[in-house]
Design a protein around this motif. Sequence first.
Motif, PDB file in Angstrom:
ATOM      1  N   THR A 146      -2.648   2.311  -5.359  1.00 11.79           N
ATOM      2  CA  THR A 146      -1.168   1.941  -5.370  1.00 11.79           C
ATOM      3  C   THR A 146      -0.906   1.063  -6.677  1.00 11.79           C
ATOM      4  O   THR A 146       0.207   1.469  -7.206  1.00 11.79           O
ATOM      5  N   SER A 147      -1.590   0.327  -6.994  1.00 14.72           N
ATOM      6  CA  SER A 147      -1.398  -0.442  -8.365  1.00 14.72           C
ATOM      7  C   SER A 147      -1.661   0.311  -9.631  1.00 14.72           C
ATOM      8  O   SER A 147      -0.786   0.024 -10.517  1.00 14.72           O
ATOM      9  N   THR A 153      -8.081  -2.932  -4.169  1.00 14.34           N
ATOM     10  CA  THR A 153      -6.615  -2.832  -4.108  1.00 14.34           C
ATOM     11  C   THR A 153      -6.206  -1.970  -3.201  1.00 14.34           C
ATOM     12  O   THR A 153      -6.992  -1.316  -2.496  1.00 14.34           O
ATOM     13  N   ILE A 154      -4.868  -1.795  -2.650  1.00 18.51           N
ATOM     14  CA  ILE A 154      -4.556  -1.001  -1.561  1.00 18.51           C
ATOM     15  C   ILE A 154      -4.568   0.523  -1.933  1.00 18.51           C
ATOM     16  O   ILE A 154      -3.766   0.816  -2.958  1.00 18.51           O
ATOM     17  N   ARG A 169      -8.194  -1.062   1.973  1.00 14.54           N
ATOM     18  CA  ARG A 169      -8.308  -1.659   0.650  1.00 14.54           C
ATOM     19  C   ARG A 169      -9.697  -1.054   0.241  1.00 14.54           C
ATOM     20  O   ARG A 169     -10.789  -1.232   0.708  1.00 14.54           O
ATOM     21  N   LYS A 170      -9.767  -0.751  -1.020  1.00 17.58           N
ATOM     22  CA  LYS A 170     -10.802   0.280  -1.686  1.00 17.58           C
ATOM     23  C   LYS A 170     -10.951  -0.412  -3.028  1.00 17.58           C
ATOM     24  O   LYS A 170      -9.959  -0.826  -3.506  1.00 17.58           O
ATOM     25  N   PHE A 171     -12.143  -0.417  -3.541  1.00 18.82           N
ATOM     26  CA  PHE A 171     -12.372  -0.616  -5.051  1.00 18.82           C
ATOM     27  C   PHE A 171     -11.810   0.389  -5.811  1.00 18.82           C
ATOM     28  O   PHE A 171     -12.199   1.526  -5.748  1.00 18.82           O
ATOM     29  N   CYS A 172     -11.050   0.045  -6.985  1.00 18.28           N
ATOM     30  CA  CYS A 172     -10.499   0.668  -8.068  1.00 18.28           C
ATOM     31  C   CYS A 172     -11.408   0.380  -9.034  1.00 18.28           C
ATOM     32  O   CYS A 172     -11.371  -0.566  -9.689  1.00 18.28           O
ATOM     33  N   TYR A 185      -9.601   8.577  -3.154  1.00 13.24           N
ATOM     34  CA  TYR A 185     -10.663   8.589  -2.483  1.00 13.24           C
ATOM     35  C   TYR A 185     -10.262   9.674  -1.274  1.00 13.24           C
ATOM     36  O   TYR A 185      -9.155  10.028  -1.033  1.00 13.24           O
ATOM     37  N   ILE A 186     -11.469  10.581  -0.825  1.00 10.25           N
ATOM     38  CA  ILE A 186     -11.206  11.376   0.225  1.00 10.25           C
ATOM     39  C   ILE A 186     -11.737  10.641   1.580  1.00 10.25           C
ATOM     40  O   ILE A 186     -12.828  10.556   1.634  1.00 10.25           O
ATOM     41  N   THR A 187     -11.034  10.995   2.629  1.00 15.71           N
ATOM     42  CA  THR A 187     -11.300  10.310   4.044  1.00 15.71           C
ATOM     43  C   THR A 187     -10.939  11.203   5.003  1.00 15.71           C
ATOM     44  O   THR A 187      -9.941  12.059   4.654  1.00 15.71           O
ATOM     45  N   GLN A 188     -11.140  10.911   6.288  1.00 14.14           N
ATOM     46  CA  GLN A 188     -10.435  11.483   7.558  1.00 14.14           C
ATOM     47  C   GLN A 188      -9.893  10.517   8.253  1.00 14.14           C
ATOM     48  O   GLN A 188     -10.127   9.133   8.322  1.00 14.14           O
ATOM     49  N   ARG A 189      -8.843  11.048   8.953  1.00 15.25           N
ATOM     50  CA  ARG A 189      -8.240  10.297   9.995  1.00 15.25           C
ATOM     51  C   ARG A 189      -7.853  10.868  11.332  1.00 15.25           C
ATOM     52  O   ARG A 189      -7.689  12.070  11.212  1.00 15.25           O
ATOM     53  N   ASN A 190      -7.661  10.207  12.416  1.00 19.09           N
ATOM     54  CA  ASN A 190      -7.479  10.749  13.571  1.00 19.09           C
ATOM     55  C   ASN A 190      -5.868  10.667  13.793  1.00 19.09           C
ATOM     56  O   ASN A 190      -5.249   9.526  13.635  1.00 19.09           O
TER      57      ASN A 190
END
Length: 66
Positions: A16-17, A59-60, A49-52, A33-38
């Motif tokens: 987002t930043s 960052t978010i 919060r992941k590393f950019c 990033y690619i991920t999955q959610r239920n």
Amino acid sequence: MAKGKDVRAIVILECTSCVRNGVNKESPGISRYITQRNRHNTPNRLELRKFCPYCYKHTIHGEIKK
């Protein structure tokens, strides 16, 4: 037996930043990033919060549309 929508959805998380500040000429791109959610457990948009690597900090990262 499969129904219309799968419970686990593949989502794309974007920094987002980087998006808010705009991509300047020094930055080569936007962190994604690619991920999955239920869908049942998290019905609203996912934010983690992941590393950019372009901002050089954690960052978010928010979910975007495909």
